[in-house]
Design a protein around this motif. Structure first.
Motif, PDB file in Angstrom:
ATOM      1  N   ASP A 156      35.468  25.189   0.476  1.00  0.00           N
ATOM      2  CA  ASP A 156      36.178  26.260   1.161  1.00  0.00           C
ATOM      3  C   ASP A 156      35.244  27.017   2.100  1.00  0.00           C
ATOM      4  O   ASP A 156      35.622  27.362   3.223  1.00  0.00           O
ATOM      5  CB  ASP A 156      36.783  27.213   0.128  1.00  0.00           C
ATOM      6  N   ARG A 157      34.016  27.241   1.663  1.00  0.00           N
ATOM      7  CA  ARG A 157      33.069  27.961   2.508  1.00  0.00           C
ATOM      8  C   ARG A 157      32.679  27.127   3.727  1.00  0.00           C
ATOM      9  O   ARG A 157      32.512  27.667   4.820  1.00  0.00           O
ATOM     10  CB  ARG A 157      31.830  28.335   1.700  1.00  0.00           C
ATOM     11  N   ARG A 158      32.550  25.811   3.556  1.00  0.00           N
ATOM     12  CA  ARG A 158      32.254  24.943   4.697  1.00  0.00           C
ATOM     13  C   ARG A 158      33.336  25.059   5.761  1.00  0.00           C
ATOM     14  O   ARG A 158      33.053  25.024   6.965  1.00  0.00           O
ATOM     15  CB  ARG A 158      32.144  23.489   4.241  1.00  0.00           C
ATOM     16  N   GLN A 159      34.577  25.180   5.331  1.00  0.00           N
ATOM     17  CA  GLN A 159      35.691  25.215   6.273  1.00  0.00           C
ATOM     18  C   GLN A 159      35.709  26.480   7.119  1.00  0.00           C
ATOM     19  O   GLN A 159      36.396  26.531   8.138  1.00  0.00           O
ATOM     20  CB  GLN A 159      37.011  25.057   5.497  1.00  0.00           C
ATOM     21  N   GLN A 160      34.920  27.484   6.720  1.00  0.00           N
ATOM     22  CA  GLN A 160      34.824  28.700   7.532  1.00  0.00           C
ATOM     23  C   GLN A 160      34.095  28.456   8.848  1.00  0.00           C
ATOM     24  O   GLN A 160      34.066  29.341   9.714  1.00  0.00           O
ATOM     25  CB  GLN A 160      34.127  29.808   6.730  1.00  0.00           C
ATOM     26  N   ALA A 161      33.497  27.273   8.988  1.00  0.00           N
ATOM     27  CA  ALA A 161      32.797  26.945  10.236  1.00  0.00           C
ATOM     28  C   ALA A 161      33.733  26.979  11.438  1.00  0.00           C
ATOM     29  O   ALA A 161      33.288  27.182  12.569  1.00  0.00           O
ATOM     30  CB  ALA A 161      32.148  25.569  10.124  1.00  0.00           C
ATOM     31  N   PHE A 162      35.037  26.802  11.206  1.00  0.00           N
ATOM     32  CA  PHE A 162      35.992  26.837  12.310  1.00  0.00           C
ATOM     33  C   PHE A 162      36.274  28.263  12.779  1.00  0.00           C
ATOM     34  O   PHE A 162      36.882  28.452  13.834  1.00  0.00           O
ATOM     35  CB  PHE A 162      37.306  26.171  11.890  1.00  0.00           C
ATOM     36  N   ASN A 163      35.838  29.240  11.998  1.00  0.00           N
ATOM     37  CA  ASN A 163      36.128  30.640  12.330  1.00  0.00           C
ATOM     38  C   ASN A 163      34.894  31.413  12.783  1.00  0.00           C
ATOM     39  O   ASN A 163      34.982  32.622  13.008  1.00  0.00           O
ATOM     40  CB  ASN A 163      36.738  31.345  11.112  1.00  0.00           C
ATOM     41  N   ARG A 164      33.756  30.754  12.903  1.00  0.00           N
ATOM     42  CA  ARG A 164      32.552  31.469  13.320  1.00  0.00           C
ATOM     43  C   ARG A 164      32.617  31.749  14.824  1.00  0.00           C
ATOM     44  O   ARG A 164      33.459  31.176  15.537  1.00  0.00           O
ATOM     45  CB  ARG A 164      31.309  30.657  12.955  1.00  0.00           C
ATOM     46  N   PRO A 165      31.766  32.644  15.352  1.00  0.00           N
ATOM     47  CA  PRO A 165      31.818  32.995  16.781  1.00  0.00           C
ATOM     48  C   PRO A 165      31.759  31.785  17.713  1.00  0.00           C
ATOM     49  O   PRO A 165      32.477  31.737  18.707  1.00  0.00           O
ATOM     50  CB  PRO A 165      30.597  33.903  16.953  1.00  0.00           C
ATOM     51  N   ASN A 166      30.886  30.823  17.395  1.00  0.00           N
ATOM     52  CA  ASN A 166      30.845  29.559  18.122  1.00  0.00           C
ATOM     53  C   ASN A 166      31.323  28.481  17.149  1.00  0.00           C
ATOM     54  O   ASN A 166      30.528  27.870  16.440  1.00  0.00           O
ATOM     55  CB  ASN A 166      29.434  29.253  18.622  1.00  0.00           C
ATOM     56  N   PRO A 167      32.632  28.247  17.097  1.00  0.00           N
ATOM     57  CA  PRO A 167      33.178  27.390  16.046  1.00  0.00           C
ATOM     58  C   PRO A 167      32.685  25.948  16.132  1.00  0.00           C
ATOM     59  O   PRO A 167      32.401  25.427  17.216  1.00  0.00           O
ATOM     60  CB  PRO A 167      34.689  27.468  16.269  1.00  0.00           C
ATOM     61  N   LEU A 168      32.564  25.341  14.973  1.00  0.00           N
ATOM     62  CA  LEU A 168      32.247  23.929  14.892  1.00  0.00           C
ATOM     63  C   LEU A 168      33.426  23.143  15.445  1.00  0.00           C
ATOM     64  O   LEU A 168      34.572  23.365  15.065  1.00  0.00           O
ATOM     65  CB  LEU A 168      32.001  23.537  13.434  1.00  0.00           C
ATOM     66  N   VAL A 169      33.162  22.229  16.367  1.00  0.00           N
ATOM     67  CA  VAL A 169      34.219  21.398  16.953  1.00  0.00           C
ATOM     68  C   VAL A 169      34.302  20.091  16.173  1.00  0.00           C
ATOM     69  O   VAL A 169      33.302  19.391  16.023  1.00  0.00           O
ATOM     70  CB  VAL A 169      33.959  21.124  18.442  1.00  0.00           C
ATOM     71  N   PHE A 170      35.490  19.807  15.669  1.00  0.00           N
ATOM     72  CA  PHE A 170      35.708  18.645  14.804  1.00  0.00           C
ATOM     73  C   PHE A 170      36.412  17.540  15.582  1.00  0.00           C
ATOM     74  O   PHE A 170      37.460  17.762  16.195  1.00  0.00           O
ATOM     75  CB  PHE A 170      36.554  19.055  13.599  1.00  0.00           C
ATOM     76  N   TRP A 171      35.815  16.348  15.558  1.00  0.00           N
ATOM     77  CA  TRP A 171      36.424  15.148  16.124  1.00  0.00           C
ATOM     78  C   TRP A 171      36.587  14.160  14.976  1.00  0.00           C
ATOM     79  O   TRP A 171      35.592  13.732  14.386  1.00  0.00           O
ATOM     80  CB  TRP A 171      35.546  14.556  17.217  1.00  0.00           C
ATOM     81  N   GLY A 172      37.823  13.832  14.659  1.00  0.00           N
ATOM     82  CA  GLY A 172      38.048  12.976  13.496  1.00  0.00           C
ATOM     83  C   GLY A 172      38.838  11.727  13.814  1.00  0.00           C
ATOM     84  O   GLY A 172      39.839  11.775  14.541  1.00  0.00           O
ATOM     85  N   ILE A 173      38.371  10.602  13.282  1.00  0.00           N
ATOM     86  CA  ILE A 173      39.120   9.353  13.307  1.00  0.00           C
ATOM     87  C   ILE A 173      39.446   9.033  11.854  1.00  0.00           C
ATOM     88  O   ILE A 173      38.550   8.834  11.039  1.00  0.00           O
ATOM     89  CB  ILE A 173      38.310   8.211  13.942  1.00  0.00           C
ATOM     90  N   ILE A 174      40.723   9.018  11.532  1.00  0.00           N
ATOM     91  CA  ILE A 174      41.165   8.798  10.160  1.00  0.00           C
ATOM     92  C   ILE A 174      41.977   7.515  10.111  1.00  0.00           C
ATOM     93  O   ILE A 174      42.949   7.355  10.860  1.00  0.00           O
ATOM     94  CB  ILE A 174      42.006   9.972   9.642  1.00  0.00           C
ATOM     95  N   SER A 175      41.587   6.608   9.245  1.00  0.00           N
ATOM     96  CA  SER A 175      42.334   5.369   9.068  1.00  0.00           C
ATOM     97  C   SER A 175      43.730   5.680   8.539  1.00  0.00           C
ATOM     98  O   SER A 175      43.903   6.513   7.649  1.00  0.00           O
ATOM     99  CB  SER A 175      41.586   4.448   8.097  1.00  0.00           C
ATOM    100  N   GLU A 176      44.717   4.999   9.077  1.00  0.00           N
ATOM    101  CA  GLU A 176      46.092   5.223   8.631  1.00  0.00           C
ATOM    102  C   GLU A 176      46.249   4.977   7.135  1.00  0.00           C
ATOM    103  O   GLU A 176      47.068   5.626   6.472  1.00  0.00           O
ATOM    104  CB  GLU A 176      47.054   4.326   9.411  1.00  0.00           C
TER     105      GLU A 176
END
Length: 292
Positions: A156-176
């Motif tokens: 849960d704490r890792r996911q806060q990276a999307f809310n920081r001043p310079n948010p972590l940008v996530f690029w995901g490829i997920i197998s169907e």
């Protein structure tokens, strides 16, 4: 004697940059540089591995020896050295997770972009609480409730990276195929897929999901899950993180990192569905779980 403190993720990255500067110049081996500075080879080796800190004077001496004239690079390296002594929150969780995973969290906290290719599970940064709990229960049934709750709190704490001043940008490829694995049962999977759709709406441009369809030739049999972390400064090399059932490891050699970057780009550009088509496919799997 007390146990020696593990190097912080920033200390390891600083050492990696200094090693790259040495190897990219004309100074050659650690032994040659150490002799020129009047140091022991062991001292330089431990600095480059992050196991030994370096003071400002020695750092300036190294940068001068390596003929580093770029003011931006010099300032960044000095700042990284000073921040390297600050032990992030990841250093307090080594009793709950492996040292390698704690290091990964340290890298992730400073990264600007993360490129995730997942063939077996929803990426951790996108998991709901119930989905993550079901994963822990299946992969480590012997795990105590206390440890499981601590690990869920870490996620849960890792996911806060999307809310920081310079948010972590996530690029995901997920197998169907990931969407067909009913982790935790239909209700948990439905909530998880709905969460993915919500995230892309709440964080446009920050969370980017592409689905690799089962019809693709580059499916799960051809590659395993991996993560590439990129940092905001041009001088910091990307890092590849591989996680398996029996262990984890980092890849930092430029050739290995380039190989994974090429694979990710090919999967993203040629094999996976475009953004809207990916979301439509997720919606179709969500409807199937709701029907069940």
């Amino acid at each position: 004697m007390g146990a020696r403190a593990q190097p912080t993720a920033r200390q390891v990255r600083l050492g990696s940059i200094l090693r790259d500067l040495r190897e990219g110049g004309t100074h050659g081996s650690q032994d040659a540089v150490a002799r020129e500075l009047g140091w022991s080879e062991s001292k330089l080796s431990r600095i480059e591995s992050g196991r030994l800190g370096i003071n400002d004077a020695d750092l300036r001496t190294l940068l001068d020896l390596y003929k580093v004239k770029d003011r931006g690079l010099r300032a960044y390296v000095v700042d990284l050295r000073r921040r390297g002594n600050v032990r992030g929150w990841e250093t307090g969780i080594r009793s709950v997770v492996s040292a390698m995973y704690a290091d990964y969290i340290g890298y992730e906290s400073d990264a600007s972009d993360t490129y995730n290719a997942q063939t077996t599970l929803i990426p951790g940064l996108l998991q709901t609480y119930d989905y993550a709990a079901a994963v822990f229960s299946q992969h480590a049934p012997e795990m105590s409730e206390e440890v499981k709750n601590e690990r869920l709190a870490i996620r849960d704490r890792r996911q806060q990276a999307f809310n920081r001043p310079n948010p972590l940008v996530f690029w995901g490829i997920i197998s169907e195929s990931v969407f067909r694995h009913a982790i935790g049962g239909p209700d948990v999977m439905a909530a998880q897929l709905e969460h993915l759709l919500t995230l892309t709406k709440e964080y446009p441009g920050t969370i980017n999901i592409h689905v690799l369809p089962e019809s693709s030739e580059s499916h799960a049999a051809l590659f395993g899950p991996f993560v590439i972390l990129s940092f905001p400064e041009q001088w910091e090399p990307d890092i590849v993180y591989l996680e398996g059932l029996t262990g984890t490891r980092f890849l930092e050699e430029p050739g290995e990192v380039r190989a994974y970057s090429r694979l990710f780009n090919r999967l993203m550009m040629s094999e996976s569905l475009r953004g809207d088509d990916s979301l439509k496919l997720i919606e179709s799997h969500l409807k199937n779980y709701r029907k069940g």
